[in-house]
Design a protein around this motif. Sequence first.
Motif, PDB file in Angstrom:
ATOM      1  N   GLU A 215      -1.033   1.047  -6.867  1.00  0.00           N
ATOM      2  CA  GLU A 215      -0.402   2.293  -7.302  1.00  0.00           C
ATOM      3  C   GLU A 215      -1.442   3.394  -7.407  1.00  0.00           C
ATOM      4  O   GLU A 215      -2.478   3.237  -8.051  1.00  0.00           O
ATOM      5  CB  GLU A 215       0.351   2.084  -8.625  1.00  0.00           C
ATOM      6  N   LEU A 216      -1.129   4.511  -6.779  1.00  0.00           N
ATOM      7  CA  LEU A 216      -2.029   5.655  -6.735  1.00  0.00           C
ATOM      8  C   LEU A 216      -2.208   6.242  -8.130  1.00  0.00           C
ATOM      9  O   LEU A 216      -1.247   6.382  -8.877  1.00  0.00           O
ATOM     10  CB  LEU A 216      -1.399   6.702  -5.803  1.00  0.00           C
ATOM     11  N   ASN A 217      -3.477   6.553  -8.499  1.00  0.00           N
ATOM     12  CA  ASN A 217      -3.642   7.313  -9.730  1.00  0.00           C
ATOM     13  C   ASN A 217      -4.558   8.518  -9.559  1.00  0.00           C
ATOM     14  O   ASN A 217      -4.773   9.283 -10.494  1.00  0.00           O
ATOM     15  CB  ASN A 217      -4.122   6.425 -10.890  1.00  0.00           C
ATOM     16  N   ASP A 218      -5.102   8.699  -8.342  1.00  0.00           N
ATOM     17  CA  ASP A 218      -5.944   9.870  -8.107  1.00  0.00           C
ATOM     18  C   ASP A 218      -5.917  10.240  -6.628  1.00  0.00           C
ATOM     19  O   ASP A 218      -6.679   9.717  -5.829  1.00  0.00           O
ATOM     20  CB  ASP A 218      -7.384   9.566  -8.573  1.00  0.00           C
ATOM     21  N   ILE A 219      -5.029  11.160  -6.283  1.00  0.00           N
ATOM     22  CA  ILE A 219      -4.882  11.543  -4.870  1.00  0.00           C
ATOM     23  C   ILE A 219      -6.145  12.225  -4.368  1.00  0.00           C
ATOM     24  O   ILE A 219      -6.532  12.073  -3.207  1.00  0.00           O
ATOM     25  CB  ILE A 219      -3.645  12.460  -4.653  1.00  0.00           C
ATOM     26  N   TRP A 220      -6.819  12.949  -5.253  1.00  0.00           N
ATOM     27  CA  TRP A 220      -8.025  13.658  -4.849  1.00  0.00           C
ATOM     28  C   TRP A 220      -9.106  12.673  -4.412  1.00  0.00           C
ATOM     29  O   TRP A 220      -9.829  12.906  -3.442  1.00  0.00           O
ATOM     30  CB  TRP A 220      -8.506  14.568  -5.983  1.00  0.00           C
TER      31      TRP A 220
ATOM     32  N   VAL B  99       0.786  -1.236   0.000  1.00  0.00           N
ATOM     33  CA  VAL B  99       0.000   0.000   0.000  1.00  0.00           C
ATOM     34  C   VAL B  99       0.817   1.284   0.000  1.00  0.00           C
ATOM     35  O   VAL B  99       0.262   2.370  -0.166  1.00  0.00           O
ATOM     36  CB  VAL B  99      -0.950   0.085   1.217  1.00  0.00           C
ATOM     37  N   GLY B 100       2.145   1.186   0.201  1.00  0.00           N
ATOM     38  CA  GLY B 100       2.949   2.386   0.442  1.00  0.00           C
ATOM     39  C   GLY B 100       2.692   3.511  -0.543  1.00  0.00           C
ATOM     40  O   GLY B 100       2.572   4.682  -0.167  1.00  0.00           O
ATOM     41  N   ASP B 101       2.580   3.147  -1.801  1.00  0.00           N
ATOM     42  CA  ASP B 101       2.369   4.107  -2.868  1.00  0.00           C
ATOM     43  C   ASP B 101       1.140   4.993  -2.593  1.00  0.00           C
ATOM     44  O   ASP B 101       1.147   6.190  -2.867  1.00  0.00           O
ATOM     45  CB  ASP B 101       2.173   3.290  -4.158  1.00  0.00           C
TER      46      ASP B 101
ATOM     47  N   MET C 175       2.244  13.564   4.161  1.00  0.00           N
ATOM     48  CA  MET C 175       1.611  14.893   4.204  1.00  0.00           C
ATOM     49  C   MET C 175       1.268  15.269   5.633  1.00  0.00           C
ATOM     50  O   MET C 175       1.403  16.421   6.041  1.00  0.00           O
ATOM     51  CB  MET C 175       0.331  14.885   3.363  1.00  0.00           C
TER      52      MET C 175
ATOM     53  N   PHE D 179      -0.950   4.718   0.596  1.00  0.00           N
ATOM     54  CA  PHE D 179      -1.148   4.959   2.020  1.00  0.00           C
ATOM     55  C   PHE D 179      -0.042   5.848   2.584  1.00  0.00           C
ATOM     56  O   PHE D 179      -0.267   6.623   3.512  1.00  0.00           O
ATOM     57  CB  PHE D 179      -1.142   3.594   2.710  1.00  0.00           C
ATOM     58  N   GLY D 180       1.151   5.746   2.005  1.00  0.00           N
ATOM     59  CA  GLY D 180       2.278   6.531   2.510  1.00  0.00           C
ATOM     60  C   GLY D 180       2.093   8.017   2.262  1.00  0.00           C
ATOM     61  O   GLY D 180       2.522   8.847   3.069  1.00  0.00           O
ATOM     62  N   ALA D 181       1.425   8.366   1.139  1.00  0.00           N
ATOM     63  CA  ALA D 181       1.298   9.781   0.776  1.00  0.00           C
ATOM     64  C   ALA D 181       0.589  10.597   1.870  1.00  0.00           C
ATOM     65  O   ALA D 181       1.133  11.599   2.330  1.00  0.00           O
ATOM     66  CB  ALA D 181       0.609   9.915  -0.578  1.00  0.00           C
TER      67      ALA D 181
END
Lengths: 341, 486
Positions: B166-171, B87-89, B97, B91-93
């Motif tokens: 892998e994250l593709n939409d942080i919003w 999940v790091g990609d 932050m 969950f880490g964000a």
Amino acid sequence: MDLAVIWFIAISVLWIGYFVLEGFDFGVGTLMPFMGKRDSVDRRVAINSIGPVWDANEVWLITAGGATFAAFPAWYASLFSGFYVPLFIILVALILRGVAFEYRGKRDDSTWRLWWDRAIFFGSAAPALLWGVVFANVVRGVAMDGDQIVTASLADLFNPYALLGGLTTLSLFALHGAVFLSLKTDGPVRTRARAAALRTACVAVPAAAAFLLWTQLAHGPAWTWPLVALAALALVGGVAAARARREGTAFGLMVAAILAAVITLFGSLFPNVLPSTTDPAFSLTVENASSADYTLTIMTWVAVVFLPLVLLYQGWSYWVFRRRVTGATVTGETVTRGSGA
Amino acid sequence: MEALELARWQFGVTTIYHFLFVPLTIGLSFIVAVLQTVWYRTGRHEYLQATQFFGKLFLINFAMGVVTGIVQEFQFGMNWSEYSRFVGDVFGAPLAMEALLAFFLESTFIGLWIFGWHRLPRAAHLACIWLVAIGTNLSAYFILAANAWMRRPVGFEVNPENGRAELNDIWAVLSNDQAWSTYLHTVSAAFITAGLFVVCVSAYKLWRNQKHGDTGIRGVTPPKGDFALFRGTLKVGLVFTLVAGVIVAVSGDHQAKLAAQYEPMKLAAAEALWETEEGAAFSAFAVGDTEARYNPIDVTVPNILSFLATGEFDGEVHGMNNLQAAYEAEYGEGDYIPNVFVTYWSFRLMMGLGMAGVAIAAIGLWLTRGRDRTPSVHGRLTRWFYPLAVLALPAALSANIFGWVLTEMGRQPWTVHGYLLTAASVSPGVSLGTVALSLTGFTLIYGVLAVVEVGLLVKYIKAGPSHLVPDLEKDGDESKIPHFSY
């Protein structure tokens, strides 16, 4: 430049911030028992010199951890599970230390304070030593299998190179703390801190020289040679300045020495992030351990906007507390707003 | 026994412990900021006293929240390396932050607030405590967005090459409806807790004043000012609690609907509902047989569960047996039913204790209605109100804990709902003995620190505010405002 490389640099910047800032407050905590008798105002002076800033200094560690989790999940996973016991001891130390700062003065009881003094000493000295052990092992590499699981035993982590690394950080942070104390206090603590700086230098200078040379010869690329030289010069210059009672210069040179030393370590590690001694093919590298570009891009924007802001207000807090701490300040004898120390 | 079991216990022990301090930090930072603002605006001495008195208690609690929080960040990597890798990609964000946006703010300005009483202009010093309050609330959002993602994973794709999310939409991650709904619910619960902390302390002081006419310290008579001060803070605490109580109820209702939508198994387990029903009843008391998968005893209120979950009295609510079959078809063989006993009872205890806390605040507000009235003018009522007000705090703290037990235990067997099982999340390289060492170590240290912390709180509550802040009105010398230091 490649985003993963940028984040490798960003994480080394966070560790530099951590070691430069928490380095001196570890040093102050380690030397505190030697700055005055049990229950003395002098010990309080030492503690209050880092009182307003230690907590924010520690956030550099939390940010480095969070950034590693986000930017290099595989590095975070292998490193934290692989170095379980040292990290557990560091956590215990940081817990005791943080609570000790806050609780020590909250009961008027000399036994109470003695126990918290012990917690501050252990809580500062243990992480100062163990971070050196951990980072030396990261640069040197550990036994790690093809699933990126660290298989090194606890005893493996305490190899001679890592122990030298631990001795280096412990003594270097103590020296850094002594220089900070002589810069930030006045009266007997200032005098004792200068003496402590000269004494700890007898260990810190040879240990750091040996550790950095070993690092450079065994793992370093050619471009870190000037940094090793810079670190050595700044360290010796810092000690000389402390001796000559030029406290501001001494502190600036200590910061430069730690900065150059940490860059040397990260430079020696690159492009790996955690080398495997089992088989170099199993090593975690900047490329194979990093997150996808989308995450790294978002994180870059967040860092570009907010890191300068953090530096600004953290710098301001140092400005607010720029005056030297003395016995009179901590006991509140001469405090008046605007003119007090 | 396996390392997995102990790693789960460690996560439970350290997280529950951490969350005893967090809600108080979130809520008290705000309350102290409000008290200091009133002092700033009116210059009234009792508000300075209240600020410094509750400020001291806030700091004693704050320290514990900070140091136990570092453990939380580290143990994802230490005990849950495979979870972190997966999940790091994503969950880490939010975690990074949180550190960069919130923790720096909080920790820098708490230092400025503690040590800045005489070094900063009054307005700047007041701004510091507000920035601490904003920092704590901001940090809550990021960590709850990360937690919400585990319950409703959005804004990512699993990369088939490396098997990682892998994250593709942080919003999408930050605006997840689970995230803001959980935020409202958790933060308003934190405000209830802090409100009831103030109620508990104020009621205790008034109670002692009335009972013994002393401060709790032998031979020391309380100054008259203390009485007025605690009447004031009692009211502040009661109002905070009641306002937050409304938000907690509304957001809690929304949480149930989201659970029905995204985590139907959790809702079914929380209600011990085995079979899918339309017009499902709310279970008030059930004794279940988890082997045979039915409830021999079940006292119910008709149609209420359907209403809670769907907004309609005859809406369909999925039962555990049906969901188990559906999950087996989708994810393969396995046991997808969480621990029903724990999930069912933690749900009831969360609601029951939380409602009890808010009800006590409502009673208190009724008793103190009008100008300058305290329960003491209401004769016989005081006898039961004071101890009740003191008990409201443990009720609120326990309600928080049961809420998290429901959230986390009810999500089992998953860490990331539908994507990663808890059993596949644990660190494969960490042995049973190693986890046993850290679990024992943390438990022992946390236990000792709990005793020390409560001892200090009691000491400072007994000593009272006049012990901290001398009467400035007599000589008007501002330099006598005590400064905090170590």
